[in-house]
Each structure stands twice: as structure tokens, then as C-alpha cells.
Motif scaffolding. Structure first.
Motif, PDB file in Angstrom:
ATOM      1  N   GLU A   1     -16.265  -7.564 -29.265  1.00  0.00           N
ATOM      2  CA  GLU A   1     -14.815  -7.902 -29.805  1.00  0.00           C
ATOM      3  C   GLU A   1     -14.546  -8.734 -30.634  1.00  0.00           C
ATOM      4  N   TRP A   2     -15.293  -9.867 -30.353  1.00  0.00           N
ATOM      5  CA  TRP A   2     -15.131 -11.018 -31.647  1.00  0.00           C
ATOM      6  C   TRP A   2     -15.755 -10.374 -32.783  1.00  0.00           C
ATOM      7  N   ARG A   3     -17.032 -10.125 -32.573  1.00  0.00           N
ATOM      8  CA  ARG A   3     -17.525  -9.473 -33.897  1.00  0.00           C
ATOM      9  C   ARG A   3     -16.826  -8.838 -34.738  1.00  0.00           C
ATOM     10  N   ALA A   4     -16.097  -7.632 -33.931  1.00  0.00           N
ATOM     11  CA  ALA A   4     -15.202  -7.115 -34.788  1.00  0.00           C
ATOM     12  C   ALA A   4     -13.667  -7.872 -35.373  1.00  0.00           C
ATOM     13  N   ARG A   5     -13.417  -8.723 -34.744  1.00  0.00           N
ATOM     14  CA  ARG A   5     -12.304  -9.350 -34.914  1.00  0.00           C
ATOM     15  C   ARG A   5     -12.610 -10.215 -36.294  1.00  0.00           C
ATOM     16  N   ILE A   6     -13.619 -10.781 -36.259  1.00  0.00           N
ATOM     17  CA  ILE A   6     -13.910 -11.755 -37.385  1.00  0.00           C
ATOM     18  C   ILE A   6     -14.648 -10.875 -38.510  1.00  0.00           C
ATOM     19  N   GLY A   7     -14.948  -9.809 -38.230  1.00  0.00           N
ATOM     20  CA  GLY A   7     -15.800  -8.928 -39.442  1.00  0.00           C
ATOM     21  C   GLY A   7     -17.019  -9.451 -39.420  1.00  0.00           C
ATOM     22  N   TRP A   8     -17.805  -9.681 -38.291  1.00  0.00           N
ATOM     23  CA  TRP A   8     -19.288 -10.190 -38.478  1.00  0.00           C
ATOM     24  C   TRP A   8     -20.064  -9.515 -39.141  1.00  0.00           C
ATOM     25  N   GLU A   9     -20.998  -9.943 -39.850  1.00  0.00           N
ATOM     26  CA  GLU A   9     -22.104  -9.115 -40.351  1.00  0.00           C
ATOM     27  C   GLU A   9     -23.509 -10.084 -40.622  1.00  0.00           C
ATOM     28  N   PRO A  10     -24.477  -9.294 -40.426  1.00  0.00           N
ATOM     29  CA  PRO A  10     -25.842 -10.158 -40.520  1.00  0.00           C
ATOM     30  C   PRO A  10     -26.111 -10.724 -41.710  1.00  0.00           C
ATOM     31  N   SER A  11     -25.599 -10.282 -42.852  1.00  0.00           N
ATOM     32  CA  SER A  11     -25.923 -10.896 -44.145  1.00  0.00           C
ATOM     33  C   SER A  11     -25.262 -12.247 -44.484  1.00  0.00           C
ATOM     34  N   ARG A  12     -24.265 -12.683 -43.627  1.00  0.00           N
ATOM     35  CA  ARG A  12     -23.846 -13.974 -43.892  1.00  0.00           C
ATOM     36  C   ARG A  12     -24.078 -14.684 -42.568  1.00  0.00           C
ATOM     37  N   ARG A  13     -24.226 -16.156 -42.492  1.00  0.00           N
ATOM     38  CA  ARG A  13     -24.559 -17.105 -41.501  1.00  0.00           C
ATOM     39  C   ARG A  13     -23.065 -17.305 -40.972  1.00  0.00           C
ATOM     40  N   THR A  14     -22.799 -17.369 -39.810  1.00  0.00           N
ATOM     41  CA  THR A  14     -21.452 -17.704 -39.323  1.00  0.00           C
ATOM     42  C   THR A  14     -21.300 -19.064 -38.741  1.00  0.00           C
ATOM     43  N   ILE A  15     -20.284 -19.842 -39.267  1.00  0.00           N
ATOM     44  CA  ILE A  15     -19.823 -20.939 -38.871  1.00  0.00           C
ATOM     45  C   ILE A  15     -18.356 -21.311 -38.386  1.00  0.00           C
ATOM     46  N   GLY A  16     -17.908 -22.142 -37.645  1.00  0.00           N
ATOM     47  CA  GLY A  16     -16.626 -21.956 -37.840  1.00  0.00           C
ATOM     48  C   GLY A  16     -15.780 -23.345 -37.311  1.00  0.00           C
ATOM     49  N   ILE A  17     -14.341 -23.436 -37.396  1.00  0.00           N
ATOM     50  CA  ILE A  17     -13.643 -24.800 -36.945  1.00  0.00           C
ATOM     51  C   ILE A  17     -12.657 -24.142 -36.119  1.00  0.00           C
ATOM     52  N   VAL A  18     -12.673 -24.569 -34.856  1.00  0.00           N
ATOM     53  CA  VAL A  18     -11.862 -24.143 -33.909  1.00  0.00           C
ATOM     54  C   VAL A  18     -10.923 -25.379 -33.419  1.00  0.00           C
ATOM     55  N   ALA A  19      -9.831 -25.233 -34.185  1.00  0.00           N
ATOM     56  CA  ALA A  19      -8.651 -26.368 -34.300  1.00  0.00           C
ATOM     57  C   ALA A  19      -7.530 -26.088 -35.293  1.00  0.00           C
TER      58      ALA A  19
ATOM     59  N   ALA B   1     -17.156 -15.552 -46.985  1.00  0.00           N
ATOM     60  CA  ALA B   1     -15.966 -14.837 -46.588  1.00  0.00           C
ATOM     61  C   ALA B   1     -15.396 -16.016 -45.578  1.00  0.00           C
ATOM     62  N   VAL B   2     -14.267 -15.882 -45.671  1.00  0.00           N
ATOM     63  CA  VAL B   2     -13.193 -16.665 -44.738  1.00  0.00           C
ATOM     64  C   VAL B   2     -12.283 -15.815 -43.812  1.00  0.00           C
ATOM     65  N   VAL B   3     -12.372 -16.392 -42.689  1.00  0.00           N
ATOM     66  CA  VAL B   3     -11.419 -15.491 -41.524  1.00  0.00           C
ATOM     67  C   VAL B   3     -10.669 -16.459 -41.035  1.00  0.00           C
ATOM     68  N   LEU B   4      -9.189 -16.139 -41.034  1.00  0.00           N
ATOM     69  CA  LEU B   4      -8.152 -17.031 -40.555  1.00  0.00           C
ATOM     70  C   LEU B   4      -7.734 -16.319 -39.254  1.00  0.00           C
ATOM     71  N   LEU B   5      -7.642 -17.031 -38.091  1.00  0.00           N
ATOM     72  CA  LEU B   5      -7.224 -16.461 -36.777  1.00  0.00           C
ATOM     73  C   LEU B   5      -5.912 -17.212 -36.145  1.00  0.00           C
ATOM     74  N   PRO B   6      -4.618 -16.693 -35.906  1.00  0.00           N
ATOM     75  CA  PRO B   6      -3.888 -17.844 -35.248  1.00  0.00           C
ATOM     76  C   PRO B   6      -4.371 -18.180 -33.883  1.00  0.00           C
ATOM     77  N   PHE B   7      -3.742 -18.973 -33.289  1.00  0.00           N
ATOM     78  CA  PHE B   7      -4.076 -19.543 -32.109  1.00  0.00           C
ATOM     79  C   PHE B   7      -4.112 -18.685 -31.035  1.00  0.00           C
ATOM     80  N   LEU B   8      -5.554 -18.452 -30.362  1.00  0.00           N
ATOM     81  CA  LEU B   8      -5.774 -17.580 -29.057  1.00  0.00           C
ATOM     82  C   LEU B   8      -6.166 -18.523 -28.098  1.00  0.00           C
ATOM     83  N   PRO B   9      -5.756 -18.170 -26.798  1.00  0.00           N
ATOM     84  CA  PRO B   9      -6.232 -19.094 -25.612  1.00  0.00           C
ATOM     85  C   PRO B   9      -7.627 -18.680 -25.260  1.00  0.00           C
ATOM     86  N   GLU B  10      -8.274 -17.810 -25.514  1.00  0.00           N
ATOM     87  CA  GLU B  10      -9.350 -17.216 -25.062  1.00  0.00           C
ATOM     88  C   GLU B  10     -10.602 -17.267 -26.216  1.00  0.00           C
TER      89      GLU B  10
END
Length: 356
Positions: free
Chosen positions: A173-191, A235-244
């Protein structure tokens, strides 16, 4: 009594809630004051705390003080611990006018931004000032807090959050939410938004195609113009605060925290506990939490070139990244276990109740 004006979306809320639950578990009776109809109110009630719902409003200090005074008159306590800014101002006002008959503890969870005169006044009214990192303690001392009132008690890692099981389909579900694809390495800021701009500017200098996930940042955050200028390979993905957000970490190769204001970041602690290689600004409480090159990387704040180099170096060297992640997990789980925070806080509370 623990008093918190915030209701959700911040590490300070998580820290205060779980500290309170831990204190109750070791035998202290906690009255937990928080905003009504908030996420933290529901969690505190479900955890068995005695909860009092009080709204504390911005720029209404005397009204906030009156609300807390009325609550204290109905429900007397042995001491009060202010956990955030609005309650700190209101409780300091009550103490100043002689309407707070019990010790006041002021907990500072971020680098202080209050005016030195305000900090000086509050620190003289307070019985003790708790800093959640040495860096915050030093900053408070420079602003006039007497060292004999300062106590450093770091935030504790909430293992129940990071080790709790999640549904088997959650990662997909998170893969779909962030548009994950194997051609790009995935990094993140959770804050929440804190110096994220430096990482966005660093992407110009990173040749490896990346998907940067900004979890806790609203789409209307004001970053739009910077994102538009990012090279098409990223690619940049912005997500509002999610508790889980726990399953998201399974998709992140690196976890970043560019903030210069942290005490001891819960998001950073959680990433470390999960064995994620972390990069953080060489500032504030990050300096306490991370030993550069041992259990993470400390990066020059506000220097996009330095961030770009650090990102590329770790992505190019999985062995080193894994070694840092393993050491980070040990640091978070052993040095910053919540039980230590609870024990030291309980000792402080009991010492003040006995003295007074």
C-alpha cells in the motif's frame, strides 16, 4: 500533572504521551492535560491515563492560565510539568502571580527560540528545567537558565511503535502511495517541515535517480517552486502527517533529518532502531544522538553540496550503509530506551515532592 497544548503531528506529543504512560506504569498517578478531540487525547485515554481536555489558544495567555488554574483548583497535584510552549507561558504566569502552589517543571524539547529575557524569567520561576539533550541545555544556559536548575533527560525510544506488527499488505500500500518504482532509489524525511529545502537543493548534485519521500509535509507547504526545479531523474513525494508510517521505513534506503532544532528526534530514533542508515544535520540534539561515521552521518547544516555527497556516498556503499544501520539500531535501543527516561523522570518528580 503533565500539560501539553499540542494534539498530534509532532515527536514531542509522542514523547510526552509515552513518558506519561511509563510513569503511570511505575506507580505515579498522572493527570494528563491535552487538547480535546485530539489524537493524543484518545491514545492517553486508551492507555488508562486520567485525561483532562483543555484547549490552550495562541496569544491568549491569561485565558489559558485561568483555564489551568481552574483545573488545578478542581484537581490538586503535587507538581506540574509543562511540555510545550503555550502551557509553559500560562503556567509561568500563574507562578509569577502566586497562583501555582506546587513545583513547576519546564521541559524543553527543541532548541530555544524564546527571547533571552523570557527564558531568564521562566527559568527563575521554574523549580527545574528539563532539557532533552545537552545541546538544548547549553543553549538554555547561554540564555540565562541557571545551571543548578538544569537537568538533562533525553527522550526515550518507544519500542512498541517500531516493533509492532503491521498488516502483510501494508508495504504494498505504501509502494502505491509514494509511486515506488525500481528505477529510482528511495530515501525519505519523516518529520514536519524543518530545513527540508537543503535536501531539495542537494538533489541537483546527486546523479543517482532518487525518489525523495517527505512524510509529514502538506502539498501546500510552499516547497512547490523548489520541487519544480528538481532534475527529471528525481521524484519528490509530499505526504501529510500520517500516524502509521511504520511500513514506509521498509522502503527507505536512507532516512534524513536536516533540522537544526531537534532535541532528540523521535523520528530519527525510530529510523535508527529499525537499522536504517541515517543522515542528520550536525546541529542541536543530533550531535548527542549520532556519532559521525559510527552509527550515522552528521552533515553540515544548510550545505546542499555536503548533503549531496553524503547521500551519494552511502547509496554507493551498501556495506558501509548496513554497518551504520546496525550500529544505529544498537544506539537507539540500548542508550535511548524509554525505561531510562521514565526512571530518571520519576526520580526527579519524587525528589521535588519530598523537598517541598
Amino acid at each position: 500533572m503533565q500539560v501539553l497544548h499540542q494534539g498530534s503531528g509532532a515527536g514531542s506529543v509522542t514523547s510526552t504521551l509515552h513518558l506519561s504512560l511509563g510513569l503511570a506504569a511505575v506507580g505515579l498517578h498522572i493527570r494528563f492535560v491535552c487538547p480535546p478531540a485530539s489524537e493524543v487525547e484518545a491514545l492517553a485515554r486508551s492507555g488508562g491515563l486520567e485525561v483532562h481536555s483543555v484547549s490552550l489558544w495562541p496569544r491568549r495567555n491569561r485565558a489559558n492560565a485561568a483555564a489551568l488554574a481552574a483545573l488545578l483548583a478542581r484537581h490538586p497535584v503535587d507538581l506540574v510539568n509543562s511540555q510545550s510552549s503555550r502551557d509553559r507561558k500560562a503556567l509561568a504566569w500563574l507562578a509569577l502571580i502566586g497562583r501555582l502552589p506546587v513545583p513547576l517543571i519546564v521541559t524543553r524539547r527543541q532548541m530555544p527560540r524564546t527571547l533571552p529575557i523570557e527564558n531568564w524569567l521562566v527559568s527563575r520561576i521554574a523549580t527545574r528545567v528539563v532539557a532533552v539533550s545537552r545541546a538544548i541545555g547549553e543553549a538554555l544556559a547561554r540564555r540565562g537558565t541557571p545551571r543548578n536548575k538544569l537537568v538533562v533527560i533525553p527522550n526515550g525510544l518507544v519500542l512498541d511503535r517500531v516493533d509492532a506488527p503491521f498488516p502483510g499488505n501494508a508495504v504494498d500500500e505504501w509502494r502505491a502511495r509514494i509511486g515506488w518504482e525500481p528505477s529510482r532509489r528511495t530515501i525519505g524525511i519523516v518529520a514536519r517541515l524543518k530545513d527540508h529545502e537543503v535536501v531539495l537543493r542537494a538533489l541537483d548534485r546527486v546523479s543517482v535517480p532518487l525518489r525523495l519521500v517527505l512524510a509529514g509535509v502538506e502539498p501546500n507547504s510552499g516547497l512547490g517552486s523548489l520541487i519544480e526545479r528538481i532534475p527529471a531523474r528525481h521524484a519528490v513525494v509530499l505526504l501529510p502527517f500520517l500516524p502509521e508510517v511504520r511500513p514506509l521505513y521498509e522502503l527507505l534506503e536512507l532516512v534524513l533529518l536536516p533540522s537544526r532544532m531537534e532535541g532528540v528526534s523521535q523520528a530519527l530514533l525510530e529510523a535508527m532502531a529499525l537499522g536504517k542508515p541515517v543522515l542528520a544535520s550536525a546541529a542541536a540534539g543530533n550531535l548527542d544522538l549520532i556519532t559521525d561515521g559510527v552509527d550515522g552521518r552528521l552533515v553540515e547544516p544548510l550545505d546542499p553540496s555536503a548533503w549531496a555527497r553524503a547521500i551519494e556516498e552511502l547509496l554507493a556503499d551498501p556495506t558501509r550503509a548496513n554497518r551504520l544501520g546496525a550500529a544505529a539500531s544498537h544506539t537507539a535501543r540500548e542508550t535511548y530506551h524509554l525505561e531510562r527516561t521514565v526512571k530518571r523522570t520519576a526520580e526527579l518528580y519524587r525528589s521535588l515532592c519530598c523537598v517541598t
